[in-house]
Write an enzyme that holds these catalytic residues in place. Structure first.
Site, mmCIF file in Angstrom:
data_model
loop_
_atom_site.group_PDB
_atom_site.id
_atom_site.type_symbol
_atom_site.label_atom_id
_atom_site.label_comp_id
_atom_site.label_asym_id
_atom_site.label_seq_id
_atom_site.Cartn_x
_atom_site.Cartn_y
_atom_site.Cartn_z
ATOM 1 N N GLU C 60 52.290 37.489 42.068
ATOM 2 C CA GLU C 60 53.600 37.565 41.312
ATOM 3 C C GLU C 60 54.781 37.021 42.046
ATOM 4 O OE1 GLU C 60 50.957 39.685 41.790
ATOM 5 O OE2 GLU C 60 50.594 40.179 39.654
ATOM 6 N N HIS C 129 49.606 52.133 35.695
ATOM 7 C CA HIS C 129 49.802 51.087 34.589
ATOM 8 C C HIS C 129 50.833 51.696 33.745
ATOM 9 C CE1 HIS C 129 46.877 48.328 36.452
ATOM 10 N NE2 HIS C 129 47.017 47.699 35.431
HETATM 11 C C1 LIG Z 1 49.124 42.847 41.077
HETATM 12 C C2 LIG Z 1 48.199 42.870 39.542
HETATM 13 N N1 LIG Z 1 48.454 41.740 38.938
HETATM 14 C C3 LIG Z 1 47.791 41.615 37.681
HETATM 15 C C4 LIG Z 1 47.294 42.555 37.263
HETATM 16 C C5 LIG Z 1 46.154 42.704 35.994
HETATM 17 N N2 LIG Z 1 44.979 42.289 36.174
HETATM 18 C C6 LIG Z 1 44.004 43.208 35.951
HETATM 19 S S1 LIG Z 1 42.458 42.723 36.708
HETATM 20 C C7 LIG Z 1 42.816 41.201 36.674
HETATM 21 C C8 LIG Z 1 41.776 40.106 37.227
HETATM 22 C C9 LIG Z 1 41.443 40.303 38.442
HETATM 23 O O1 LIG Z 1 40.452 39.697 38.576
HETATM 24 P P1 LIG Z 1 39.294 39.669 39.929
HETATM 25 O O2 LIG Z 1 40.083 40.002 41.178
HETATM 26 O O3 LIG Z 1 38.438 38.485 40.109
HETATM 27 O O4 LIG Z 1 38.389 40.983 39.687
HETATM 28 P P2 LIG Z 1 37.457 41.144 38.418
HETATM 29 O O5 LIG Z 1 37.987 41.791 37.360
HETATM 30 O O6 LIG Z 1 36.925 39.702 38.258
HETATM 31 O O7 LIG Z 1 36.257 41.956 38.894
HETATM 32 C C10 LIG Z 1 44.471 40.870 36.501
HETATM 33 C C11 LIG Z 1 45.014 39.759 36.722
HETATM 34 C C12 LIG Z 1 46.943 44.037 38.065
HETATM 35 N N3 LIG Z 1 46.277 44.767 37.872
HETATM 36 N N4 LIG Z 1 47.548 43.760 39.384
#
Ligand SMILES: Cc1ncc(C[n+]2csc(CCOP(=O)(O)OP(=O)(O)O)c2C)c(N)n1
Ligand SMILES: Cc1ncc(C[n+]2csc(CCOP(=O)(O)OP(=O)(O)O)c2C)c(N)n1
Ligand SMILES: [Mg+2]
Ligand SMILES: [Mg+2]
Lengths: 323, 336, 323, 336
Positions: C60, C129
């Site tokens: 971000e 959230h």
């Molecule tokens: C700081 C932040 N930015 C964006 C999000 C929205 N978000 C939730 S899960 C996710 C993807 C995360 O992917 P990863 O770390 O690979 O974990 P996975 O879901 O694949 O287990 C995002 C962008 C968030 N929860 N927190």
């Protein structure tokens, strides 16, 4: 009672905690070898060693987050963030983790951490180093927000912060570190949520905290010469807020002015005004006014900076217009 | 002077790595439990976001099997598998997803925020990488206390590009904190393929750039994961500083229940499904003559019943009383 | 006028900007291949290509900072931050850079960036959230803060945001994306700082914005059946704030209630109450009240979450107690 | 459709790297100018924080000499040297330190916030690493416009542990942004030695972990710096993505005027002073017979006069009018 500085008062509380509670340790940028950006922890590294006094990388987020984690494990970390301006880099940890963990975990995990930072303006440090964001922290349930105005407050409130079981945001004022006052040598604690009647009066209530308390007090002195009697309140903590003390004073004076360094729009003064008009509506002879910082990023030039900050003269003008 | 006292779970060492059948059973439990979650989500019994772990069971199961019961676990929002592997009660996890008072977080946390302090399960967190500093702090506390507990931190490939990943790895390395970082590289952060957003795709190499001992493991092979974590956690426990494990894995379901999966092909998903960690272990154990179809069926029946019972428990559990809305905002000196 | 959703209205404004101004490009997590976490940018990657629609790493701070830098160089970036909760990771960039650059540089460098994010609660997403932090952004000079309540607002205000020369924080409400309303097909712009009289009335002024406008409007309908006439104001932007419209309405009704999802203490409702009591003191027949979110981290359980959010019934109770 | 227009300084390529005498003159100017700043700070004519660059002159001088005048410069709060090397008027820089209306930032910025858009000097910033994302954005804009301008980002060793360093390097690498990252490794972040807070002390190696071409250079040798930046910026300009240079240097003065320097020994400072970049170049040029004592004296007299004149200009300049307090908070459609 010996007269010491705000800085020395903070040092006494921190040394007491380090001496009496092994769960307490300090972390922060340049608090050790450098002696602290405001010299509050000077000599502590030599006295208590690296286990208790940790110099950290310039990584606000992980430093605060690690403090939260250590608190989750039962320790009592004190994290120093230099200034409130840099706390924006750790604010996700403070708001999304520290303030919510006890609630989200249904009371299983609490976070007894003390996060110290210097706020306020007045020494020409420019826009990125002169903010007063205490109203932001005061907005967040789960946090406690402490704003000492005197050496006596500084020691007593910091002692209490370490007894608290919750995250405490402890905001010092850059302009007050060298201010002096009487402070008992023995440890003592000042309760959170209890304001101090800094000066008694009958005509107008001036509400201040941290740096702004002193402008209010000086204005009150001036006005006394004109025969206008101001009651000056020192809030000491913004969350919890001593609503009772504020209302009691306004019920007596029927007029109130909030003095704050921070920007007026959307600031804490608005909360105080909202509370007063809601609960003391029929007692008010005039609207609650705010004497706040100008709605601008802080300019470097000294005269402009002073013009952007609430001045004794501004308060006096407002009071005269009110009574 | 107040001196340090231990607060958490009993310290006793774990009774050695469980056998492969136990690993299989845990993976089957996670799989079945989450299938039940999906079913109940579709029925509207579970609300909010639901992130299924299906496909990645070998990582949580293998990793946690290699830990001591008092080692801290700090996970993200895709944490049902970690919670079940650590031994949180299926009934209370399901009740949490239902938002019931009997849930592990009293219905206040939900799927993304499971907590069980008694089991040193320090939570699921919903801010990507925001939990990594907490793992550093838990490890710092144990180092400070002189204990040999480690903190295990699960996160995804998407977390690797957050500033907090960098700050956490650097701090852990400089202070030699006993953290076991485990990245579950399932190739996507939501719909974004790691290759499109990461300068270096081999995540374990990024950890090496901090001088941290880092390895890569087949995250679809539970035994390989267990052995890697056993080896790595030993180093961290011995005070040699943090360790880092990249588990290559894949999520068979969408990111959350809302995901239309525009970003990946059915083929790709099918290819990975052939590597299903549960099927793999079932074949291996059958080939080795350790178990047979009947035993598998028995295990299946067993986990089916646990999942069914968990859902029933959740259904029958009370919601938290409205009057409790303001509880646990602050801990008072009174609350022990 | 065709009836479309809030989401479609936002899409129309974004598509128009992409089609008509090459300086405009979009950046954000999962806005491309995934289609946007709230599907606002679905199909844009295919339509406009990777140069104009950029999927970013989950970073971000650098994403917003890079948007600011691109704006400094004369482009018009639109950065999507998914939700206001994640904006805490970029808040240093927004507050210390975007809001201050024009001032610190003495007018040499301005920052025409649009930062979109979804705020609000109500879908059981849990404490991390479900926040409404618009009051924080509204506090900062140099920023503009936009809070559309309807599809018509969404398109008209987003069009205006791209004309603005300053950083605009554009806060959508997660619960409104599927709400419907009449929206002209041709482009149009709604001015910042001009509130809408959403419903005319004479007895009480209900002030709402974004999601809370609709609770206020529904309460007004109910109360009309009892013969209580509420005027409902839709603020549209918090900074600049249409103080005139607020005061004009209160001078007519002599009573006001602010409705907001956010925590009451230290929130934006306090600012509105403070302004009203200061400038319409003699017109008030009763204190300005706030119907706000409960002072707790948001619980997951649906009933608790609803109890933590302002409800139609709460507003109705307050109004009845007031008139 | 509104199409893209260039806003900033003329594009013409720089007239080749200036000769060593010009480099010497610039370094001597920076040195003398800052000695004057220290003098005026002691006299209370300059307020706030003042961070002197004395000792590090070779980095700004060599690096900026190798750039085109329209390449963006984004620096931190220790930026007087970068501003002077880029050709900002000494008078207007000094006036800014005095907080006068004639200052480069109209007296609103101060020492930590010098801006001169005409000269593509995009500012000094006071949040450690907070300016790195801006450099990425400026580079992104030029890439988007199809220009071949680069963005040069100066920062210190202390910035390397901030999350924004990580996010910026990753984004620049993934998007192949034309950023020239230059870290001035003066061994300390305030009073904290890099070895105490960084897992890996060789900063350029950290950049390599993102697949970024990174080098290390003797930051006390202006010619070496100039040549390294000329070589590296060529790559970035050609579209090969970001480059990274670690300049090993030392600040002879305290972190700011308040620093008691408990954290380092007089000996260490003395040892580094023997490597003074100005003395080094003066010796080299004298040995090569390019200049003699008289020429050095003449140059000294020249920069003395510039510094003196700058201070006088600042002294005589008006303060910004109080009525201007609310100007430039927002840019209105009217303001061109
Ligand atoms: C700081 C932040 N930015 C964006 C999000 C929205 N978000 C939730 S899960 C996710 C993807 C995360 O992917 P990863 O770390 O690979 O974990 P996975 O879901 O694949 O287990 C995002 C962008 C968030 N929860 N927190
Ligand atoms: C985010 C942030 N944290 C802390 C500070 C306080 N601070 C100012 S300069 C500095 C040290 C920076 O050191 P380095 O990056 O090496 O630059 P140098 O001063 O050596 O040139 C610190 C900690 C700050 N300005 N910003
Ligand atoms: Mg992933
Ligand atoms: Mg340094």
């Amino acid at each position: 009672m010996p007269e010491i500085t705000y800085r020395q008062a903070l040092r006494q509380a921190l040394r007491y905690q380090l001496q009496h509670d092994e769960r307490v340790f300090l972390m922060g940028e340049d608090i050790g070898a450098y002696g602290g950006s405001y010299a509050v922890t000077k000599g502590f590294l030599e006295e208590f060693g690296e286990r208790r006094v940790k110099d950290t990388p310039i990584s606000e987020s992980v430093v605060v987050g690690a403090g939260i984690g250590a608190a989750m494990a039962g320790l009592k970390p004190m994290v120093e963030l230099m200034t409130i301006n840099f706390s924006l880099l750790a604010i996700d940890q403070i708001v999304n983790n520290a303030s919510k963990l006890y609630y989200m975990s249904n009371g299983q995990i609490n976070v007894p951490i003390v996060i110290r930072m210097a706020g306020g303006a007045g020494s020409q440090l420019g826009a990125q180093h002169s903010q007063s964001l205490e109203s932001w922290y005061a907005h967040v349930p789960g946090l406690k927000v402490v704003v000492p105005a005197t050496p006596y407050d500084a020691k007593g409130l910091l002692m209490t912060a370490f007894d608290d079981q919750n995250p405490v945001i402890f905001i010092e004022h850059t302009a007050l570190y060298t201010s002096k006052g009487d402070v008992p040598e023995e440890p003592y604690r000042l309760p959170f949520g209890k304001a101090e009647i800094f000066r008694e009066g009958t005509d107008v209530t001036l509400i201040g905290y941290s740096g702004s308390l002193h402008q209010a007090a000086r204005a009150a002195e001036q006005l006394a010469l004109e025969g206008i009697s101001c009651e000056v309140l020192n809030l000491r903590t913004l969350r919890p807020l001593d609503t009772e003390a504020i209302l009691a004073s306004v019920r007596k004076t029927n007029r109130a002015i909030v003095v704050e360094d921070d920007w007026e729009f959307g600031g804490f003064g608005g909360e105080i005004a909202a509370i007063i008009q809601e609960w003391a509506f029929d007692d008010l002879d005039a609207p609650v006014l705010r004497c706040s910082g100008a709605d601008v990023p802080m300019p470097y030039n000294g005269a402009l900076e002073q013009a952007a900050l609430p001045q004794e003269a501004d308060i006096i003008r407002m009071v005269r217009g009110m009574v | 002077m107040t001196s340090i006292t231990q607060h958490d779970a009993p310290r006793g060492a774990s009774d050695g790595p469980p056998d492969r059948v136990a690993l299989l059973r845990t993976m089957m439990l996670i799989r079945r439990f989450e299938e039940k979650c999906a079913e109940m989500y579709a029925k509207g019994r579970i609300k909010g976001f639901l992130h299924l772990y299906i496909g990645q069971e070998a990582v949580a199961t293998g990793a946690i099997a290699a830990l001591r019961p008092d080692d801290y676990i700090v996970s993200h929002y895709r944490e049902h598998g970690h919670a079940l592997a650590r031994g949180l009660e299926p009934r209370r996890i399901m009740a949490e997803l239902y938002g019931r008072a009997t849930g592990v977080s009293g219905g206040r946390g939900g799927s993304m925020h499971l907590f069980d302090r008694e089991k040193s399960f320090m939570g699921g967190y919903a801010i990507v990488a925001g939990h990594m500093p907490l793992a550093c702090g838990l490890a710092l506390a144990e180092q400070y206390k002189g204990s040999d507990r480690v903190a295990v931190n699960f996160f995804g490939d998407g977390a690797v590009n957050e500033g907090e990943f960098h700050e956490a790895l650097n701090l852990a390395a400089v202070w030699k904190l006993p953290v076991v970082f485990i990245v579950e590289n399932n190739l996507y952060g939501m719909g974004t393929a790691i290759r499109r957003v990461s300068a270096v795709e081999e995540i374990y190499k990024r950890a090496q750039a901090y001088g941290i001992h880092a390895e890569q493991v087949d995250g679809m092979n539970v035994v390989a994961v267990r052995d890697a974590v056993a080896r790595l956690s030993k180093r961290a426990r011995a005070g040699d500083g943090p360790v880092f494990l990249e588990a290559l894995c894949y999520r068979f379901r969408g990111h959350s229940m809302a995901d239309a999966e525009f970003y990946r092909s059915k083929d790709e998903v099918e290819r990975w499904r052939t590597l299903d960690p549960i099927k793999q272990l079932q074949h291996a154990l059958t080939a080795d003559g350790v178990i047979d179809a009947a035993r598998i069926a028995a295990l299946q029946a067993e986990v089916d019943e646990i999942a069914r019972d968990a859902a029933q428990f959740a259904e029958e559990s009370p919601a938290p009383p409205i009057e409790s809305l303001h509880r646990f905002v602050y801990k008072e000196a009174a609350d022990a």
